[in-house]
Structures are given as C-alpha cells and as structure tokens.
Design a protein around this motif. Structure first.
Motif, PDB file in Angstrom:
ATOM      1  N   THR A 931       0.868  -1.174   0.000  1.00 47.09           N
ATOM      2  CA  THR A 931       0.000   0.000   0.000  1.00 47.09           C
ATOM      3  C   THR A 931       0.906   1.225   0.000  1.00 47.09           C
ATOM      4  OG1 THR A 931      -0.099   0.089   2.415  1.00 47.09           O
ATOM      5  CG2 THR A 931      -1.760  -1.250   1.318  1.00 47.09           C
ATOM      6  N   THR A 932       0.278   2.399   0.123  1.00 45.08           N
ATOM      7  CA  THR A 932       1.081   3.615   0.160  1.00 45.08           C
ATOM      8  C   THR A 932       1.963   3.694   1.393  1.00 45.08           C
ATOM      9  OG1 THR A 932      -0.777   4.762   1.202  1.00 45.08           O
ATOM     10  CG2 THR A 932      -0.620   4.895  -1.200  1.00 45.08           C
ATOM     11  N   VAL A 933       1.594   2.954   2.448  1.00 43.61           N
ATOM     12  CA  VAL A 933       2.394   2.972   3.679  1.00 43.61           C
ATOM     13  C   VAL A 933       3.635   2.115   3.525  1.00 43.61           C
ATOM     14  CG1 VAL A 933       2.393   2.445   6.145  1.00 43.61           C
ATOM     15  CG2 VAL A 933       0.363   3.444   5.066  1.00 43.61           C
ATOM     16  N   GLY A 934       3.498   1.006   2.817  1.00 46.98           N
ATOM     17  CA  GLY A 934       4.629   0.110   2.661  1.00 46.98           C
ATOM     18  C   GLY A 934       4.143  -1.260   2.272  1.00 46.98           C
ATOM     19  N   CYS A 935       5.086  -2.195   2.215  1.00 47.64           N
ATOM     20  CA  CYS A 935       4.778  -3.567   1.839  1.00 47.64           C
ATOM     21  C   CYS A 935       4.638  -4.414   3.085  1.00 47.64           C
ATOM     22  CB  CYS A 935       5.870  -4.131   0.927  1.00 47.64           C
ATOM     23  SG  CYS A 935       5.968  -3.275  -0.674  1.00 47.64           S
ATOM     24  N   GLY A 936       3.763  -5.431   3.005  1.00 48.80           N
ATOM     25  CA  GLY A 936       3.440  -6.255   4.163  1.00 48.80           C
ATOM     26  C   GLY A 936       4.344  -7.456   4.319  1.00 48.80           C
ATOM     27  N   HIS A 937       3.781  -8.488   4.929  1.00 50.11           N
ATOM     28  CA  HIS A 937       4.540  -9.688   5.222  1.00 50.11           C
ATOM     29  C   HIS A 937       4.782 -10.510   3.961  1.00 50.11           C
ATOM     30  CE1 HIS A 937       4.164  -8.945   9.512  1.00 50.11           C
ATOM     31  NE2 HIS A 937       2.867  -8.704   9.305  1.00 50.11           N
ATOM     32  N   THR A 938       5.807 -11.331   3.988  1.00 53.04           N
ATOM     33  CA  THR A 938       6.275 -12.072   2.814  1.00 53.04           C
ATOM     34  C   THR A 938       5.743 -13.494   2.820  1.00 53.04           C
ATOM     35  OG1 THR A 938       8.304 -10.761   2.794  1.00 53.04           O
ATOM     36  CG2 THR A 938       8.326 -12.821   1.566  1.00 53.04           C
ATOM     37  N   VAL A 939       5.368 -13.985   1.624  1.00 55.01           N
ATOM     38  CA  VAL A 939       5.107 -15.405   1.416  1.00 55.01           C
ATOM     39  C   VAL A 939       6.177 -15.916   0.447  1.00 55.01           C
ATOM     40  CG1 VAL A 939       2.644 -15.367   1.875  1.00 55.01           C
ATOM     41  CG2 VAL A 939       3.447 -14.821  -0.400  1.00 55.01           C
ATOM     42  N   THR A 940       6.570 -17.166   0.582  1.00 55.68           N
ATOM     43  CA  THR A 940       7.678 -17.727  -0.220  1.00 55.68           C
ATOM     44  C   THR A 940       7.225 -18.970  -0.962  1.00 55.68           C
ATOM     45  OG1 THR A 940       8.482 -19.075   1.623  1.00 55.68           O
ATOM     46  CG2 THR A 940       9.368 -16.845   1.423  1.00 55.68           C
ATOM     47  N   GLU A 941       7.940 -19.306  -1.999  1.00 57.87           N
ATOM     48  CA  GLU A 941       7.698 -20.522  -2.780  1.00 57.87           C
ATOM     49  C   GLU A 941       9.007 -20.878  -3.487  1.00 57.87           C
ATOM     50  OE1 GLU A 941       5.040 -23.606  -4.249  1.00 57.87           O
ATOM     51  OE2 GLU A 941       5.013 -22.186  -2.576  1.00 57.87           O
ATOM     52  N   ASP A 942       9.316 -22.165  -3.592  1.00 55.31           N
ATOM     53  CA  ASP A 942      10.515 -22.650  -4.252  1.00 55.31           C
ATOM     54  C   ASP A 942      10.124 -23.444  -5.510  1.00 55.31           C
ATOM     55  OD1 ASP A 942      11.792 -21.533  -2.166  1.00 55.31           O
ATOM     56  OD2 ASP A 942      12.693 -23.375  -1.391  1.00 55.31           O
ATOM     57  N   SER A 943      10.996 -23.402  -6.531  1.00 51.87           N
ATOM     58  CA  SER A 943      10.779 -24.197  -7.745  1.00 51.87           C
ATOM     59  C   SER A 943      12.113 -24.357  -8.480  1.00 51.87           C
ATOM     60  CB  SER A 943       9.734 -23.531  -8.655  1.00 51.87           C
ATOM     61  OG  SER A 943       9.471 -24.343  -9.791  1.00 51.87           O
ATOM     62  N   THR A 944      12.184 -25.414  -9.351  1.00 53.06           N
ATOM     63  CA  THR A 944      13.421 -25.729 -10.089  1.00 53.06           C
ATOM     64  C   THR A 944      13.109 -25.788 -11.591  1.00 53.06           C
ATOM     65  OG1 THR A 944      14.222 -27.005  -8.214  1.00 53.06           O
ATOM     66  CG2 THR A 944      15.326 -27.350 -10.339  1.00 53.06           C
ATOM     67  N   THR A 945      13.903 -25.109 -12.356  1.00 51.66           N
ATOM     68  CA  THR A 945      13.722 -25.141 -13.822  1.00 51.66           C
ATOM     69  C   THR A 945      14.078 -26.519 -14.359  1.00 51.66           C
ATOM     70  OG1 THR A 945      15.939 -24.243 -14.073  1.00 51.66           O
ATOM     71  CG2 THR A 945      14.125 -22.679 -14.101  1.00 51.66           C
ATOM     72  N   THR A 946      13.558 -26.831 -15.588  1.00 54.07           N
ATOM     73  CA  THR A 946      13.724 -28.170 -16.153  1.00 54.07           C
ATOM     74  C   THR A 946      14.862 -28.200 -17.157  1.00 54.07           C
ATOM     75  OG1 THR A 946      12.176 -27.722 -17.943  1.00 54.07           O
ATOM     76  CG2 THR A 946      11.255 -28.553 -15.873  1.00 54.07           C
ATOM     77  N   ALA A 947      15.136 -29.441 -17.662  1.00 58.74           N
ATOM     78  CA  ALA A 947      16.190 -29.606 -18.673  1.00 58.74           C
ATOM     79  C   ALA A 947      15.617 -29.558 -20.084  1.00 58.74           C
ATOM     80  CB  ALA A 947      16.927 -30.936 -18.466  1.00 58.74           C
ATOM     81  N   LYS A 948      14.279 -29.815 -20.273  1.00 59.98           N
ATOM     82  CA  LYS A 948      13.654 -29.809 -21.587  1.00 59.98           C
ATOM     83  C   LYS A 948      13.211 -28.417 -21.960  1.00 59.98           C
ATOM     84  CE  LYS A 948      12.014 -34.548 -20.923  1.00 59.98           C
ATOM     85  NZ  LYS A 948      10.824 -35.424 -20.903  1.00 59.98           N
ATOM     86  N   GLU A 949      12.886 -28.317 -23.259  1.00 58.22           N
ATOM     87  CA  GLU A 949      12.484 -27.005 -23.747  1.00 58.22           C
ATOM     88  C   GLU A 949      11.133 -26.606 -23.193  1.00 58.22           C
ATOM     89  OE1 GLU A 949      12.955 -23.455 -25.409  1.00 58.22           O
ATOM     90  OE2 GLU A 949      14.432 -25.094 -25.335  1.00 58.22           O
ATOM     91  N   ARG A 950      10.150 -27.623 -23.105  1.00 60.49           N
ATOM     92  CA  ARG A 950       8.839 -27.311 -22.548  1.00 60.49           C
ATOM     93  C   ARG A 950       8.440 -28.450 -21.626  1.00 60.49           C
ATOM     94  NH1 ARG A 950       5.739 -23.372 -24.620  1.00 60.49           N
ATOM     95  NH2 ARG A 950       3.848 -24.372 -23.848  1.00 60.49           N
ATOM     96  N   GLU A 951       8.016 -28.104 -20.515  1.00 56.75           N
ATOM     97  CA  GLU A 951       7.468 -29.085 -19.564  1.00 56.75           C
ATOM     98  C   GLU A 951       6.502 -28.326 -18.691  1.00 56.75           C
ATOM     99  OE1 GLU A 951       8.845 -32.067 -15.930  1.00 56.75           O
ATOM    100  OE2 GLU A 951      10.277 -31.394 -17.446  1.00 56.75           O
TER     101      GLU A 951
END
Length: 1086
Positions: A931-951
C-alpha cells in the motif's frame, strides 16, 4: 551462699525475680529508673511468696508503671543483681489525619511516596496497597524501601491512581493502621512532540520518555558507614532512578560476596545474615543502564559484644587471707570492665590491682564477707557421695571444707587408720583427692578428715572401680565346643543383676544366639562367658517423669497459684513446664495449653477467665521431649467478671446501596467471663459532627439501614455481660454501601497514534457522581467496517473492552485493524459495577501494511521460465498499490544468490512469468503486497527449472499430489461403484418366468403391459405410446399396421433377455421422437 540471679524479661505484666539457688532466705528490693521502688507499698500489685516477683494488673492506668526495673536479691553472704528490665506500655500508634494534595509528575520522572509510619512496639511491617486492599505490584521499577517509602524509578501512565495507601503493622500489639490515601497524576503531554506528519507516533511502539543515566534515590551521597553487632543481619539498600530502568549489582571490594549473602527486592537489597568479623569491609552497589552508571560505597564494621574469657568465680576466704578474683572479657571494640561489691561500685580500698581484669584485696574487717571470726570446719561436700571410676583412668574424690582459721585436710581408707600415700595419690589445696591410674584394689570407702582450732569433722565417700570398656563395639564372642550349650549370661545395671529380655523404663535389651556365636545387641550390659567379662557404661536420657503433688492455693478472684513437685528428669534437665487446662462447659475433655514456665520453677500464678470451671495438669519438657502430664487437680470455678476484651477483625461492607453491613469476630465462649454476653454497636458519620447511634445485639453482625450512599462512618463494638463492660473499644472506619456511578465521562476524544493504536481521552467523573470507590474507567469499542468495502457500513463487529484502573483521564487502545472505521464509548466503574456510557465516538484508523497473500503458487515451469500466480491478501489494510516480487538462486549448499526485485504496479495482477532463468536451477520467490504505507509480510515458494524445452506443471499435477485431492478421488470412485451395483440390482428387480412356446410370440398387448413391470407401463390412450416404447429407426410406421404386431420386425432376429423377456419396446402409431436410450440393436425395415 550468695543468690545467683536468673531474671526473665517482663511478660504480660509479670516482673520475675527468682534466685537460682541460695542457702539462706534472701531479701529482695527493686529499683525503677534508678530510684528505689517497693512493690509492697502499692496495693494494686500482686506479690509472689518466697521470691521478688510481682505482677502488674492489666486493668487501670498502666503508663505510671512504665520504666526500667532492676531486682536485688541479698543474704548475709552478698547480693545478686538482675539485668535491666524495661516495662513498656504501648500506645496505639496512629497516622496523623492530614489532607494530601495530589502528586503531579511528568511521565518518566522519578518520584517517592513517603509513608512516615508512627512509632510503636517493634517489629514494624510496612505494606503499600490500594483502598481495596490490593497490593501495589513491585518490580525493578517500583519497590518499597527499608524506611517504608514507595520508590518509582520513573513514572508511567499506569501509575496514575488516587488510592495509594501505606499500612503499618505492629504484630506485637496486633494493630494495623492506615495512612490517608495518596493520589498520583502522571502527565503524558510530552507525547505531542513525537508526532509524525500523519498525526501519530512514527514507528509505534516508540517510548516518549526521555532516556537518562541512573542516579540513586537512596542512599544519598557517594559513601556511607554501617555498624552492627556480631550475629545481626546486614541489610544494604540501593534504589536508583533512570530510564531505561537501571540494573543493580553488588560487589565487595577486594573480595567476593559472602556465600551466605542473598540479593532481594529485584536486586535492590543485599542481605548478609548473622554477620561476623569476616564480613567487615567495603561494599559497593552499582546501578547501570545504557546511558551510564551510579555507585555507592558502604563501609561495614562488625562489632562484637562483650564475651567472657574468664568469668569471676565465687570464693570462700577467711579473714586475713588474700583474695584474687580474675575477670577478663573480649569484644570489638574492647569492653570496659567495672567492679561492684553487692551492687555498690568499688571505692577506697576496694580498687582493682593489675588493671581492671583482676582484683586483689586483703580481708581486714570481719563484717565484710563473714559472720564470725572463728568457725568450726563445715563440709560443703555432701556426706556419703559415691564415685565411679574406670580401671586405668584417674579419679577425683571431693572434700570441700570451709572454716576459720583455715582447716587442714587428710584422707584415709576405711581399712587403714593412716593417710593414703603413694605416687598415685595427691591431695589438692581445695581438699580433693586425686587417684592416678586407678586399680581394682582402690575400690572401697574413703574418709576425709579436717580440723582447726575450733574442732574436727569427717565425711565418707565410696569409690567403685569398673573394668576397662572396649574401644570398639563388642565383637561376637566365640563359644568353644565344650561350652557351646553351657554358658552363663548375666545382665547388670549399676552393679544390680537384672533378668535378660526384660524391659526397664521402656528400653528393651536383646540377646541373639546363632551358629555358635553370641551377639550382644545392647551396650549397657556385662557378658560373662567362661571367666571373660566385658563392660560398657552408658548414660541413657529419657523424658522427665510426670510432676506430682499438684496443689491450688492463693485463690484471688480470677487468679490462682498452682504448685507441684517435679519428677525424675532421667539424665536431661527439665527446661520447661507446660501448664494445661480443661474446662467442663464448652469443650469438656479437651486439654489446652495455658502457659509455660521455666524448668527450675515449682509454681506458677495463673491468670484465668471468669465463670469457667477449670482443672489443671502439668507436663514436663526436656531436650529429649515432652513427658507424661501429671494427674489433674480438682475443679476450680472462677467467679464471673466483666469481659477483658472487645471483638476484633471488624469488617464494614456495603453490598447494597443505602445499607452498611458490620461484621466482627465474636468472643470465644471462654472469653465471655460470665453470662449474658452482648455487643453494643455504635456508629456515626465521620464527615459530620453528630452523636453516636447505638444498638445492642447478641449476634456478631449488624446491618445499618437507610444510610446515604457511600459516606464514611466510624464504628466501635463494645462487649458486656451481666458483670459489666469490657475496656473501651477502639474505633474503626468504613463506608456505607456503593451504588452504580450516575454520570458518564464527557469530552471523549480519540487521537490516532498509528495505524493500530489510538489514544482515548475523557473527562473524569466527579467524585459525587461515583457513589463508591472508583475502580477506574472502561472503554468499549467495536469495528464498523473496513474502509476498502463501503457496502458493509453500519455493521457492528465483535465488541471489545479494556479497563484502565485508577483515576485517570486517558488510555491507549492497541491491536486495532488498520484502514478501518471504529466506534467506542467510555464509562466509569466502582465496586458495584459500571456507570452509564458516554456518547459514541466514531474514528478511522489510517492505512497500514497488508497482511500476507492468501495463496502463492508455481503454475508452469520450463527450461528458462517459471510462471507464478497468487491471490490478494485477506486484509489489505489499505488500498493496494501493487506487489513486490523478489527471487534468488539457491545452490546445492543452500547458499543464496543475489536478490532480484520485480515491482508490479498493477494491484489487479495475479500472475507473472519470469524469463531468462538458468536451466536445472532452484529458485526461491518472495511476494509481498503493498500500500502507500509500505509492503506487508512475505510469502515464499521454491521451484526448479527443467532440462527440456517445454514441460508443464499444470494445476492438476500439483493438486494430484495433495492429500485432500487423493481422498476426494477415492470417494468419487467408491460412489461410482455403489451406483453401478444399484443399477444392476434394479435391472434384475422384476419376477422371473420361463420362455413359453410359440404362442408367446403373439402376446396380448394389455396383459403384456400389465404383467411386464420392468420396461413397460399400461396406457389407456391409443394415441399415447407406452412409456419407453421404441420407434423404427426411420421414424415412420406403415398406415394400418397393427401396433401390437411383430411384422414390423420382419424376419429379423428377435432378441430376448436371458430370462425370456423381450428386449424391444412397442411404439405408438403417431410420430414421436426417438427414445434417448436404445436398449437393443433392432433395425428399421427396408
């Protein structure tokens, strides 16, 4: 013999003066505050026979007897002097009535509430409580000093209240007095200078108190000295002010603190119990916080009271002999020794020689310490004394003789006329005979002979010699085979044979024999096995025997003298006699303790209640324990008398308005002192000059009706019976009943401090409208709506309440939801309950930072891109301006790469695809709403890219790995199986019948419709086909063809169910739509 004085301190008006021992009747005299005092001249004093003790009565004016007393006990041989005894008549201590102005302090300032307790009989105990007897909470900031004052290292808002009360307790006289309540007002105006541009404190919670270094409130100055006597407890106190609250630490310069030292009162008090010389030195207290240090140094000096190194000993001398009396004492500082003769200071020729620690003189006049100039020898040692000695040890036989001129002393054996002689025998100057290395042959009777010019005298003494005791416990004695079953066992006690396995004085002696060994389980025995004997001497102590010959004498109204003869003490001197009583009216058969007297007494003057039928018994007590009590005396009933005391623990309560409940602890039945006990209840308004109103009751409570609401009263309870009134009672104060406050706080305002805290201020309710003790103010508030949702305006959220105790005009409400609209109201409360509420005030909280996003997921993963999706936060706490997405690379060792930031300015965005990522790499993503006051609490998520062109990682894949989804699909499969089973059962529901002959190929239509209850229904309309009938696939039927003919099917094969029923269905003549369910493979005609 000169009396030895053992004098006790005054106890309940008894001034004791009893000589420990004397041979001639003593004479007693008293001094009071240095002046002669004769108890016999005052008829009010009760004098005890054969002693100097007298009793001061409790009734009447006792203050005239107040003073310092000393007793002198004299006979022809000298005078014994008691220690000083102080007789104190305590006055009831009172705080002065005074009008206390409120103490106004700024928030953060230090202040002190002084108690200044009145003087009284120690010990004194100080308590700080509210008017409702709730203790003032103490901590590192607030504490009670040794002088009773209440210290605040810095003021806070919660310190504002009107009922700080100091209570002084005097346990010795069972009195507690209260000081006028004090009011404290803490101003918090300094908060205004800390406001930010939005009208509230930036970065709340922030403390508006000015921080400062510590300084000491007590003790003053930099150093002080403390002197105390050995054995006393050392108490050093340091109380500091400052902010943050200082921490107190203690040190002993050059040494560590004694192991027995302890720190109390949140570090402000150092206590060293029972000090000695090793506790001398310098101590330091250090108060520190983040801004500095304050110190104080204590110089502690431990003085040792005088203690005898060598006490003067009584001596007997003849005229003309030299006297040398030795006396020495130690102490710190060194004590001054003075000498007195019969209580008179030494003068003239009575001067110490060789310093004050010894005394030498020569008796020249016969009237100083003796009665006559010539005296026949007189034995001071009793005749026929028996002595026991152990073989090989030394023995001393005494022969103490007095005579003038000094007599000569010789010792002889009863079997010899000559004096005992030899290197083992020595006659000392005091007449005692010492025998070194006693032998068995020394056993027998001895005579001590003495003579001077005035005559001759002799006494006898007997010496018994026992064998050498074993140095260790008696070992098992082997019995040789010839004597294994023919031995003699003899038990002896003091040379008297006793039978084995007997019990004497409840002490059992045991003998155990087993396997050829004889074990002795008792060391007070002699064992003779063959010619061998082993002896051990044991002194056995036991509780004393019960006293005998109890006699009641000197019956004086409610006083009686009890005399008794002590029983055998069994090796341990009696220390006390416990006098018990039993009365036959209220608790017959129950014995209670009345009084205790020293163990060297044989009588006691008992102070009794009136109109009670007593009987008494005496129980002895020594170091071993309490002995059996004596037989009880005959009954003695005291005459009736007026009560000696008034009720205690008076409580004034007001459960209802316009009433005042008065309760008190009634007198015990034995304290009635006579029949007809009743109580006179007197009360009057304390704030008015009016007469006492009186009521007489027999119960221990009284209700005063029609009283004004919450006004102060004075109350006293006076006891009386048929014999008269008790002494004048003391006056207590209290209030009549409380009522609900009748006025609401006004001028209610709300000041926004930050997005979740507001300051509520109000005008105090006038004390005339409180109608009771002000408990404080209560604020009720509720949330109307979130300012992001205008549709919910006017709806009330959950109601909240917060109480602010004490007399205050503002308070802080924390924990509010940002960017919301609230309403509140303020009310006062007392012991009765809440008063009316103020007008409702509506206010708004400013924007804050949002809460966490409710969902954040990885939607699609490719070799160099990852797609993310999220949902908005549940509580935006303001108007969303966008999102902040950050991510970084995570390597195999959990190291974190540089943080990349993506600012999303669209608040409606819910997904984003990140490109140019490294293949086969793990990333961590952080998402925050802003908001104009500032940013709130953080949520996180992890992920790993693949070896193929599309998956693709579709949602269904992520969902399929969730436990809830697996459970849902299992449930659907189970329901499908159940449905299929139900369908199969329904298909086979009709009755079974066999296939008929060819006539079944031409069935009657009506009968078929009526009998086939599985696929057909009867219809009474030719134009209406049967339900579920089948048309030809061409949708037409030839005109005039019978609807119930099988010609339509031509030569086609007719299908039946396995039970013989026809699969096909009939169709009507009119054109109808094809059925939605085809049950068979029938084809249309060509």
């Amino acid at each position: 013999m000169v009396p030895k004085g053992v004098f006790s301190t005054p106890l309940q008006g008894h001034l004791h003066c009893v000589p420990l021992s004397f041979s001639l009747f003593p004479r007693f005299r008293w001094t009071k505050s240095g002046q002669e005092f004769d108890p016999l001249m005052d008829p009010r004093l009760e004098k005890e026979d054969h002693s100097g003790t007298f009793v001061i009565p409790k009734n009447g004016n006792l203050s005239e007897f107040q003073g310092t007393y000393r007793c002198y006990a004299s006979n022809n041989l000298g005078t014994a002097i008691s220690e000083d005894m102080d007789f104190i008549v305590p006055n009831v201590p009172k705080f002065p009535k005074e009008k206390m102005d409120p103490i106004i302090v700024e928030e953060g300032e230090a202040f002190i509430l002084e108690c200044n307790p009145p003087k009284g009989i120690p010990p004194l105990q100080i308590y700080w409580m509210t008017i409702r007897l709730e203790p003032i909470e103490q901590d590192a900031r607030v504490s009670i000093g040794l002088n009773g004052d209440l210290y605040f290292s810095h003021a806070e808002e919660k310190d504002s209240r009107r009922d700080y009360c100091c209570f002084a307790s005097f346990p010795m006289i069972r009195t507690i007095v209260q000081k006028t309540a004090m009011s404290v007002v803490v101003n918090t105006s300094e908060l205004d200078q800390h406001k930010g541009p939005h009208g509230f404190l930036e970065g709340w919670p922030a403390n508006a108190i000015l921080e400062r270094k510590p300084s000491l409130l007590t003790p003053p100055d930099v150093r002080s000295e403390k002197q105390l006597v050995k054995g006393e407890d050392l108490e050093l106190e340091c109380i500091a002010e400052g902010f943050p609250t200082p921490i107190i630490k203690w040190e002993k310069l050059g040494h560590k603190l004694p192991d027995k030292a302890r720190v109390e009162h949140h570090g402000k008090l150092l206590v060293v119990p029972s000090v000695d010389e090793g506790d001398n030195g310098k101590y330091m207290c250090k108060a520190s916080n983040s801004h500095g240090v304050a110190q104080h140094f204590f110089t502690v000096t431990v003085e040792e009271p005088p203690e005898w190194v060598q006490e003067p000993r009584s001596q007997l001398h003849t005229i003309g002999s030299d006297i040398h009396i030795k006396c020495s004492a130690t102490g710190s500082p060194p004590p001054v020794i003075t000498w007195r003769v019969n209580g008179v200071p030494l003068e003239g020729r009575w001067q110490p020689a060789g310093g004050s620690s010894s005394f030498r003189l020569r008796l020249l006049e016969p009237d100083v310490l003796c009665v006559s100039t010539d005296l026949k020898p007189r034995f001071l040692t009793p005749e026929g004394r028996e002595y026991s000695a152990v073989e090989g040890k030394a023995a001393i036989l005494h022969c103490n003789v007095f005579g003038s001129p000094p007599p000569s002393i010789t010792w002889s054996r009863d079997d010899s006329s000559g004096a005992v002689e030899g290197p083992r025998f020595t006659v000392h100057r005091n007449g005692s005979l010492e025998i070194r290395v006693v032998e068995r042959g020394d056993m027998g009777e001895y005579r001590c002979l003495t003579n001077n010019t005035e005559g001759t005298a002799a006494i006898a003494a007997t010496l018994a010699v026992r064998g050498t005791p074993p140095s260790a416990p008696l070992p098992p004695l082997p019995l040789h085979p010839p004597f294994q079953y023919s031995h003699t066992l003899l038990w002896e006690k003091d040379d008297m044979e006793i039978a084995s396995n007997q019990t004497e004085d409840s002490r059992e002696m045991c003998v155990v024999a087993c396997e050829g060994l004889l074990h002795i389980i008792c060391i007070d025995c002699c064992l003779f096995s063959l010619s061998n004997a082993r002896v051990a001497v044991v002194w056995i102590s036991d509780v004393p025997d019960a006293p005998t010959n109890l006699v009641l004498s000197e019956h004086k109204n409610r006083g009686v003298k009890l005399k008794w003869s002590p029983g055998e003490d069994h090796g341990s001197s009696t220390t006390e006699f416990i006098i018990e009583y039993e009365e036959g009216q209220w608790e017959p058969g129950k014995w209670k303790e009345l009084v205790r007297v020293p163990g060297n007494h044989g009588s006691a003057l008992l102070k009794l209640h009136g109109n009670v039928d007593y009987r008494f018994r005496v129980a002895p007590l020594n170091a071993v324990g309490k002995g059996r009590p004596s037989e009880h005396t005959e009954r003695y009933k005291t005459p009736p008398a007026a009560p000696e005391k008034n009720p205690e623990n008076i409580k004034i309560e007001g459960h209802l308005p316009y009433e005042m409940d008065i309760n008190w602890e009634p007198l015990l039945p034995i304290e009635h002192n006579g029949p007809g006990l009743e109580y006179k209840v007197s009360y009057r308004r304390q704030d008015l000059d009016e007469d006492w109103k009186e009521h007489t009751v027999k119960r221990h409570s009284f209700i005063v009706s029609a009283t004004p609401t919450f006004v102060p009263y004075e109350i006293k309870i006076h006891a009386r019976n048929q014999q008269g009134w008790a002494p004048e009672p003391r006056i207590v104060s209290g209030f009549s009943g409380e009522d609900f406050p009748s006025a609401a706080p006004d001028n209610v305002t709300v000041e926004v401090m930050n997005s979740s805290v507001v300051k509520v201020s109000w005008g105090r309710v006038h004390k005339d409208k409180l109608h009771g003790h002000l408990g404080g103010y209560r604020v009720n508030w509720w949330r109307l709506r979130s300012r992001t949702d205008a549709k919910k305006k006017g709806q009330h959220g959950e109601r909240h309440t917060h109480a602010f105790p004490g007399d205050r005009g503002h308070g802080l409400l924390p924990g509010l939801t940002p960017f919301s609209e609230y309403s509140l109201m303020v009310m006062s409360f007392n012991g009765r309950g809440n008063g009316p509420g103020s007008h409702v005030v509506t206010f708004r909280t400013p924007e804050g930072v949002p809460e966490k996003n409710s969902a954040f997921r990885v939607m699609e993963v490719q070799k160099h891109t990852i797609s993310l999706a999220w949902s908005p936060p549940r509580e935006p706490n303001g108007i969303l301006t966008g999102y902040q997405l950050q991510y970084q690379l995570i390597n195999d060792t959990e190291g974190l790469g540089p943080l990349q930031t993506v600012n999303i300015s669209d608040p409606a965005a819910t997904k984003l695809t990140l490109k140019d990522l490294e293949a086969l790499s793990r990333y961590r993503f952080y998402l925050r709403s802003c908001t104009t006051v500032g940013c709130g609490h953080t949520v996180t998520e992890d992920s790993t890219t693949t070896a193929k062109e599309r998956e693709y990682f579709f949602i269904i894949y992520r969902i399929s790995t969730q436990g809830w989804f697996i459970g849902l699909m299992s449930t659907i499969a189970l329901l499908t199986l159940i449905l299929l089973i139900a369908c199969f059962v329904n298909r086979n529901k009709g009755g079974k019948y066999s296939v008929k002959e060819k006539e079944d190929l031409h069935p009657d239509v009506e009968s078929q419709g009526m009998n086939d209850d599985t696929f057909c229904e009867y219809s009474d309309n030719d134009e209406k086909p049967l339900k579920g009938s089948q048309r030809s696939l061409s949708g037409q039927m030839a005109g005039g063809e019978s609807g119930d003919s099988l010609v339509d099917y031509g030569d086609q094969e007719v299908q039946f169910n396995e039970d013989g029923s026809f699969i096909g269905e009939y169709a009507g003549h009119k054109d109808k739509r094809v059925s939605t369910e085809i049950k068979g493979p029938a084809q249309a005609p060509a």
